[in-house]
Design an enzyme around this catalytic site. Structure first.
Site, PDB file in Angstrom:
ATOM      1  N   ASP A 167     -13.818 -69.215  -0.541  1.00 60.90           N
ATOM      2  CA  ASP A 167     -13.864 -68.845  -1.952  1.00 60.90           C
ATOM      3  C   ASP A 167     -14.096 -67.354  -2.168  1.00 60.90           C
ATOM      4  OD1 ASP A 167     -14.059 -69.306  -4.762  1.00 60.90           O
ATOM      5  OD2 ASP A 167     -16.239 -69.477  -4.609  1.00 60.90           O
ATOM      6  N   ASN A 417     -20.475 -71.047   8.056  1.00 59.16           N
ATOM      7  CA  ASN A 417     -20.767 -71.386   6.667  1.00 59.16           C
ATOM      8  C   ASN A 417     -19.984 -72.625   6.278  1.00 59.16           C
ATOM      9  OD1 ASN A 417     -21.844 -70.761   3.868  1.00 59.16           O
ATOM     10  ND2 ASN A 417     -19.644 -70.852   3.469  1.00 59.16           N
ATOM     11  N   GLU A 418     -20.692 -73.646   5.871  1.00 58.79           N
ATOM     12  CA  GLU A 418     -20.106 -74.860   5.318  1.00 58.79           C
ATOM     13  C   GLU A 418     -18.984 -75.466   6.157  1.00 58.79           C
ATOM     14  OE1 GLU A 418     -19.308 -74.431   1.123  1.00 58.79           O
ATOM     15  OE2 GLU A 418     -21.454 -74.518   0.769  1.00 58.79           O
ATOM     16  N   ASN A 472     -26.717 -75.212   1.335  1.00 58.40           N
ATOM     17  CA  ASN A 472     -25.987 -74.736   0.159  1.00 58.40           C
ATOM     18  C   ASN A 472     -25.897 -75.929  -0.785  1.00 58.40           C
ATOM     19  OD1 ASN A 472     -25.589 -72.441   1.665  1.00 58.40           O
ATOM     20  ND2 ASN A 472     -23.361 -72.629   1.819  1.00 58.40           N
ATOM     21  N   TYR A 474     -25.540 -77.465  -4.887  1.00 61.99           N
ATOM     22  CA  TYR A 474     -25.105 -77.169  -6.255  1.00 61.99           C
ATOM     23  C   TYR A 474     -25.373 -78.322  -7.205  1.00 61.99           C
ATOM     24  CZ  TYR A 474     -23.066 -72.870  -4.522  1.00 61.99           C
ATOM     25  OH  TYR A 474     -22.908 -71.618  -3.991  1.00 61.99           O
ATOM     26  N   TYR A 478     -21.729 -78.361  -9.444  1.00 65.49           N
ATOM     27  CA  TYR A 478     -20.614 -79.230  -9.026  1.00 65.49           C
ATOM     28  C   TYR A 478     -20.992 -80.713  -9.145  1.00 65.49           C
ATOM     29  CZ  TYR A 478     -18.582 -74.940  -7.233  1.00 65.49           C
ATOM     30  OH  TYR A 478     -18.080 -73.670  -7.122  1.00 65.49           O
ATOM     31  N   GLU A 512     -27.662 -71.168  -0.637  1.00 64.15           N
ATOM     32  CA  GLU A 512     -26.851 -71.109  -1.864  1.00 64.15           C
ATOM     33  C   GLU A 512     -27.373 -72.119  -2.868  1.00 64.15           C
ATOM     34  OE1 GLU A 512     -22.555 -71.310  -1.488  1.00 64.15           O
ATOM     35  OE2 GLU A 512     -22.575 -70.017   0.291  1.00 64.15           O
ATOM     36  N   TRP A 557     -26.960 -67.950  -5.083  1.00 66.13           N
ATOM     37  CA  TRP A 557     -25.542 -67.606  -5.029  1.00 66.13           C
ATOM     38  C   TRP A 557     -25.118 -67.190  -6.406  1.00 66.13           C
ATOM     39  CZ3 TRP A 557     -22.808 -66.562  -0.965  1.00 66.13           C
ATOM     40  CH2 TRP A 557     -21.412 -66.429  -1.095  1.00 66.13           C
ATOM     41  N   LYS A 576     -20.856 -66.608 -10.495  1.00 63.32           N
ATOM     42  CA  LYS A 576     -22.236 -67.054 -10.278  1.00 63.32           C
ATOM     43  C   LYS A 576     -23.196 -65.893 -10.075  1.00 63.32           C
ATOM     44  CE  LYS A 576     -20.931 -71.581  -8.499  1.00 63.32           C
ATOM     45  NZ  LYS A 576     -19.500 -71.335  -8.197  1.00 63.32           N
TER      46      LYS A 576
HETATM   47  C1  EVA Z   1     -19.260 -71.427  -4.897  1.00 61.68           C
HETATM   48  N1  EVA Z   1     -19.978 -72.323  -2.823  1.00 61.68           N
HETATM   49  O1  EVA Z   1     -18.722 -72.488  -5.113  1.00 61.68           O
HETATM   50  C2  EVA Z   1     -19.705 -71.092  -3.481  1.00 61.68           C
HETATM   51  C3  EVA Z   1     -18.677 -70.344  -2.704  1.00 61.68           C
HETATM   52  C4  EVA Z   1     -19.228 -70.104  -1.301  1.00 61.68           C
HETATM   53  O2  EVA Z   1     -18.357 -69.130  -3.341  1.00 61.68           O
HETATM   54  C5  EVA Z   1     -19.942 -72.467  -1.507  1.00 61.68           C
HETATM   55  O3  EVA Z   1     -20.203 -71.245   0.544  1.00 61.68           O
HETATM   56  O4  EVA Z   1     -20.338 -73.520  -1.086  1.00 61.68           O
HETATM   57  C6  EVA Z   1     -19.414 -71.415  -0.603  1.00 61.68           C
HETATM   58  O5  EVA Z   1     -18.398 -69.289  -0.559  1.00 61.68           O
HETATM   59  O6  EVA Z   1     -19.451 -70.615  -5.790  1.00 61.68           O
END
Ligand code: EVA
Length: 605
Positions: A167, A417-418, A472, A474, A478, A512, A557, A576
């Site tokens: 991303d 990462n991820e 990470n 959200y 999300y 994140e 993040w 973000k």
């Molecule tokens: C995002 N989420 O959705 C972030 C991405 C990032 O920019 C992630 O590790 O899980 C990624 O690169 O905003």
């Protein structure tokens, strides 16, 4: 073993370093046939472009911004006659994602991987007291055999297009500084240091590799330039009385001067700054100098207007000032090792860095940030090409650790990462990468990787490799965003309870968490994308963080809004940021400042 030194270019009695930054000739290779037209001897046209910079955002033509393929750079460089007998190198801070270097039409180097330095040894190619032509063919295509991963497709227009599995915009080119250096024939090649604290005193054990057999001496100077310790030999221990420790946000740097000597004559001298500090994970604590720290800070990007991912010394300064203002103490170099100057600044300012290798996109999706939340699995490590990818990954780990191992600011390595972690095939892959990092790092710093949303305690097969578990997450963005945020909190706590039940006895950090927010949007009551919602999201996340004593850090993040590929999920980039792309605060910045300034350094210690 690397065949060139990773030491940062520095001048001394025996070394010369001339910056090659500035305007370079530039052209795109639309038909990928530059070599057959002998461009390695000189490129066509009269376009010029700044180095360091990404090439994409200078032009007004979309075909150029989105260009995938070979990019050619050229510069005439003068090599002084006095340098005869020295080793002459052209050193690239990075060439994204791969490059071939020609000097006077002769191939001098080739390098794969876009975020770490390499050198072209041109000693036997250059003409002295004359100009020499350096031509670099850079290629920016994405593949699954190198990191970061993605695809390159051909459109109906016959133009190629990069499709990242990550991303951030596929900025590329010569994005970091280029140097012309002259080294003595026998030179310092590599330095390892390891710190040990003994009461008020400290021991700095070192190992020096040189390209010859003459003896080595080492001196340690304090910040005023006084000699505080010295030692002879390629391996030794510097005993420092009343050591001045490098501490979080209170840095102290010593200068380590390494010399190769021949009966009183200095054959080579290389000096670098080091900080005396230890890093260790003990139980659920992250200890710096034996004292617990709670990380507060950011996932960042090297990203700014006009120059893209190009190293920008002014943006670097502004970013550090903002991080100090807001009360941060750390950041992760998401999602690639940054320019070396940024680590030097962190060393001086006392920031902690989680240094990340460019292993991003190891999850086959053009919107992994979305797909991972749905539990999608992609069997990424079962491809025929996985062994090739692994080799590229291991190489990047080696280059990163060799480059960055002596920075006191670097306290951990993030090795992916991820990635996809839910299939058995991921396990041996991870093992090799984690073992290699341990073997390469003289300081044996903690290793980690950032776990994507679907790497949950019941599904993830790889978290056991991490010394620090980095999540990470959200929830509230999300997953169950907006008015549904109470559901998000329930799900979030459920996941954290499941981690707690595993009783891993390791520190957890959030690498994140964040919500897209337009700096133009205010809405009362809140809606997603408004500044008010970013504040609600932060509040909920902070309450969860504060409820678990094994959570030892929060890196939101993102530090600033940044450019991504265009798409329905992104409004001219990822929003973000706590700061805008122009580095001005959104409302949430003041809330973070209040929180971070009130948290003690050893919070939950
Ligand atoms: C995002 N989420 O959705 C972030 C991405 C990032 O920019 C992630 O590790 O899980 C990624 O690169 O905003």
């Amino acid at each position: 073993m690397l065949n060139y030194s990773m030491l940062y270019p520095r001048e001394s009695v025996s070394r010369r370093a001339v910056s090659l930054d500035g305007m370079w000739k530039f052209c795109l290779d639309w038909n990928s046939d530059g070599e057959s037209k002998s461009w390695q001897e000189g490129i066509p046209g009269d376009d010029m472009i700044p180095v360091p910079a990404s090439f994409q955002d200078f032009y007004t033509d979309k075909d150029i911004r989105e260009y995938a393929g070979d990019l050619w750079y050229e510069k005439d460089i003068f090599v002084p006659g006095e340098w005869k007998g020295k080793q002459i190198l052209v050193r690239f801070g990075a060439a994204t994602h791969r490059a071939v270097v020609y000097v006077n039409g002769i191939k001098a180097a080739e390098h794969e991987g876009g975020f770490l330095p390499f050198c072209a040894d041109v000693t036997d190619i250059v003409r002295y007291n004359a100009y020499n032509k350096v031509v670099v063919k850079v290629n920016n295509e994405l593949t699954v055999t190198n990191i970061p991963c993605g695809q390159t497709v051909t459109l109906p227009t016959e133009k190629k297009m990069c499709k990242p599995y990550f991303d951030f915009f596929n900025y590329s080119g010569l994005q970091r500084s280029v140097w012309l250096t002259a080294l003595p024939k026998e030179s310092v090649f590599d330095i390892d240091t390891v710190n040990e604290l003994c009461g008020q005193d400290a021991k700095v054990s070192y190992k020096v590799r040189t390209t010859g057999e003459h003896p080595v001496t080492v001196e340690l100077l304090d910040a005023e330039g006084n000699r505080v310790a010295s030692c002879d030999g390629k391996e030794g221990v510097l005993e420092v009385k009343d050591a001045h420790l490098w501490k979080v946000r209170s840095a102290y740097l010593y200068r380590m001067v390494v010399r190769i000597v021949d009966e009183g004559e200095i054959l080579d001298e290389y000096a670098q700054e080091i900080g005396i500090r230890t890093v260790e994970v003990k139980g659920t604590s992250i200890l710096i100098n034996g004292e617990p720290v709670y990380l507060r800070g950011f996932g960042k990007h090297e990203d700014s207007d006009i120059v893209g991912r190009g190293f920008n010394i002014g943006v670097m300064k502004r970013d550090f000032e903002l991080m100090k203002w807001i009360g941060a103490n750390s950041f992760r170099t998401s999602h690639y090792p940054y320019s070396e100057e940024i680590y030097q600044m962190a060393d001086r300012e006392g920031f902690l860095i989680i240094d990340e290798v460019p292993a991003v996109g190891l999850f086959e999706s053009l919107m992994n940030f979305m797909d991972a939340s749905t539990g999608k699995q992609t069997a990424f490590f079962e491809k025929e090409t996985t062994p090739i990818l692994l080799q590229a990954h291991l190489r990047a780990v080696e280059e990163m650790i060799t480059r960055d191992k002596n920075h006191p600011s670097v306290i951990a390595w993030s090795l992916l990462n991820e990635p996809e972690t839910t299939s058995d095939a991921a396990v041996p892959y991870f093992k090799e990468v984690f073992d290699r990092a341990r073997e390469l790092d003289p300081q044996k710093r903690p290793r980690t990787f950032a776990l994507v949303m679907n790497s949950t305690p019941d599904k993830c097969k790889c978290y056991q490799f991490s010394d620090i578990i980095a999540l990470n997450r959200y929830y509230g963005w999300y997953v169950s965003g907006g008015y549904d945020i109470s559901t998000a909190e329930v799900l979030f706590r459920k996941e954290m309870d499941a981690w707690k039940a595993l009783d891993l006895n390791k520190p957890f950090i959030f690498t994140e968490y964040g919500a897209d927010t337009l700096s133009s949007e205010h809405k009362l009551p809140s809606v997603m994308w408004s500044q008010e919602y970013q504040a609600e999201y932060l509040k909920m996340n902070n309450e969860v963080f504060d409820s678990y004593d094994f959570i030892k850090g929060e890196q939101i993040w993102n530090f600033a809004d940044f450019q991504t590929t265009e798409g329905i999920m992104r409004v001219n980039g990822n929003k973000k940021g706590v700061f805008t792309r122009q580095r001005q605060p959104k409302d949430i910045a003041y809330k973070l400042k209040e929180r971070w300034e009130s948290l003690p350094l050893g919070y939950k210690g």
